[in-house]
Design a protein around this motif. Sequence first.
Motif, PDB file in Angstrom:
ATOM      1  N   LYS A  39      -6.369  19.875 -17.860  1.00 14.91           N
ATOM      2  CA  LYS A  39      -6.012  19.337 -19.176  1.00 14.91           C
ATOM      3  C   LYS A  39      -5.515  17.910 -19.035  1.00 14.91           C
ATOM      4  N   MET A  40      -5.787  17.104 -20.049  1.00 14.97           N
ATOM      5  CA  MET A  40      -5.342  15.719 -20.082  1.00 14.97           C
ATOM      6  C   MET A  40      -3.811  15.673 -20.030  1.00 14.97           C
ATOM      7  N   GLY A  41      -3.258  14.782 -19.217  1.00 13.07           N
ATOM      8  CA  GLY A  41      -1.811  14.607 -19.150  1.00 13.07           C
ATOM      9  C   GLY A  41      -1.131  15.436 -18.092  1.00 13.07           C
ATOM     10  N   VAL A  42      -1.872  16.344 -17.428  1.00 12.38           N
ATOM     11  CA  VAL A  42      -1.308  17.169 -16.353  1.00 12.38           C
ATOM     12  C   VAL A  42      -1.678  16.535 -15.023  1.00 12.38           C
ATOM     13  N   SER A  64       5.036  14.343 -12.144  1.00  9.67           N
ATOM     14  CA  SER A  64       4.514  14.157 -13.498  1.00  9.67           C
ATOM     15  C   SER A  64       4.530  12.681 -13.868  1.00  9.67           C
ATOM     16  N   PRO A  65       3.688  12.268 -14.819  1.00 13.66           N
ATOM     17  CA  PRO A  65       3.662  10.849 -15.216  1.00 13.66           C
ATOM     18  C   PRO A  65       4.946  10.401 -15.913  1.00 13.66           C
ATOM     19  N   TYR A  66       5.498  11.273 -16.785  1.00 11.08           N
ATOM     20  CA  TYR A  66       6.616  10.841 -17.619  1.00 11.08           C
ATOM     21  C   TYR A  66       7.803  11.806 -17.597  1.00 11.08           C
ATOM     22  N   ASN A  71      13.322  22.924 -22.794  1.00 11.85           N
ATOM     23  CA  ASN A  71      14.190  23.148 -23.958  1.00 11.85           C
ATOM     24  C   ASN A  71      14.758  21.839 -24.500  1.00 11.85           C
ATOM     25  N   GLY A  72      13.916  20.820 -24.537  1.00  8.07           N
ATOM     26  CA  GLY A  72      14.330  19.542 -25.108  1.00  8.07           C
ATOM     27  C   GLY A  72      14.985  18.582 -24.136  1.00  8.07           C
ATOM     28  N   GLU A  73      15.292  19.029 -22.898  1.00  8.42           N
ATOM     29  CA  GLU A  73      15.915  18.174 -21.890  1.00  8.42           C
ATOM     30  C   GLU A  73      14.857  17.711 -20.902  1.00  8.42           C
ATOM     31  N   LYS A  74      14.822  16.397 -20.634  1.00  7.22           N
ATOM     32  CA  LYS A  74      13.800  15.864 -19.734  1.00  7.22           C
ATOM     33  C   LYS A  74      14.242  15.955 -18.274  1.00  7.22           C
ATOM     34  N   ILE A  75      13.357  16.494 -17.426  1.00  4.74           N
ATOM     35  CA  ILE A  75      13.543  16.488 -15.987  1.00  4.74           C
ATOM     36  C   ILE A  75      12.695  15.352 -15.431  1.00  4.74           C
TER      37      ILE A  75
END
Length: 480
Positions: A39-42, A64-66, A71-75
């Motif tokens: 899938k695109m973005g993976v 990961s790219p970004y 649950n709304g928290e970015k790793i």
Amino acid sequence: MKILITDKNGQILYEGSPSLHGDGVVIGSGNDCDIQLNKMGVSRRQIQLRYNSDGYLTLQDLQSPYGTIVNGEKIQPGFIATINPGCFIEMSDDVFVSLQLEGNEASISPDSDRFFPFFLNSNESFVRKSFATIRSKLPRQYYPALSATEGEMVTRIKELSAVLEVSYALNTISSFPRLLEFTLEMAINVTGGERAVMMLFNEELGRLETVSMVNFDNKEITEDMQATSFLVSKCFDTGESLIGPSHNFRNPNSKMKGPEEVGILSVAIVPLKEMTNTIGVLYVDTKHSGNIMTSRTDQMLKIFASQASVAINRTKMYHDATTDQVTGIANENLFLRRLTEEFCRAQRYRKDISLILMDLDHFSAVNETYGENTGNRILKEVGKIFNSATRIHDLVARFGSDSFAMLLPETPYTGALVAANKLKSSLSQTKVRAGNQTIMLTGSFGLASSSGVTTKPSDLLKMAEKALKLARKRGGNQIA
């Protein structure tokens, strides 16, 4: 553990129950992944899910790219975090992972939903378990020496872990106030302090102002901060740390109480610096006799102060890059980014989203007649009107020289029409003085809401621009 992976349309990309013990599973687009997603973005190897040695379920973002959102928290890329079974993981805008326990399966959950502190607790637990194992194999006469070594080792591990913890948080916690609060919590944890305050210098007012505070009782704030204000000022003015028992710091003004007189037994005050400039102060104190801070505390707090300064500078840079300098609301760059994010979220969860565009009527003529300063005063007033009309998830932005935009997530057309009518009414009631003249304000409004023909963010924007053009064509002060 059941793993279910879907796209934004609900199509199942993977469903299974692989073992998460040992090395767990790696999810990505590469052929060497345990779960492969084309899938695109993976990315090739994006995340790893596994149970760690303490039995906690963890997620590590491998490349990961970004960043990966839980649950709304970015790793952030490269980081690891403990997670709860049942959490929702966003690998990209179109790939979502949910985890569910099966049958009698049990899992140890973190003490809270927060990712922090992670390293601090797990590393201290590891050291204490290791010493307990060693102690069980040695004669009792070695216990006192072993306990002393354990205590020193735990102290050093806590210090190192706390530095790592705050570095992790600096790249992960998106809320600036929460990041400052967390930094204070870590400072307390490693210094043995009881309370902490972060203060920044307000250049416009010419004074230090409190931006974050932990463990202060409302009844104590005024008296205790007055008793230590001369120390805070000295630290800020000289750029030097002040650390030690409070009896070492007598108040030169005998009419005011000093820290010792209000029950403060030890203080640690270090400057916050941006390059060579002192921009604030980090303050920690205690009223407990067992927690006397030392010169070692100085080094730890300097590290925390340095990291806090980075966060402050980063936030200021972000603010400058995303805020319109005249009105103080979001600029066009931030608006377009949020439009994309919110539109994709609305598509994913099949929610409504609406957009309001507004042009001030005859603004160019006002600028020519009354000058740029008056024009800027008008723009500021309009910015305030739009800002006061927003809900917590809405966004208002300046969208061109005399244009404004309001993004309304989870709002159908009827809700956007109500909002536009309120804005139109507030605008028509606003008067701006220019010398002896009074300038009346009106605006043309264009509305658009998601529908079957809006398949991308630009579709919604084009619909709103088309409606705005129609409102202007009708003579202004209209909603279309």
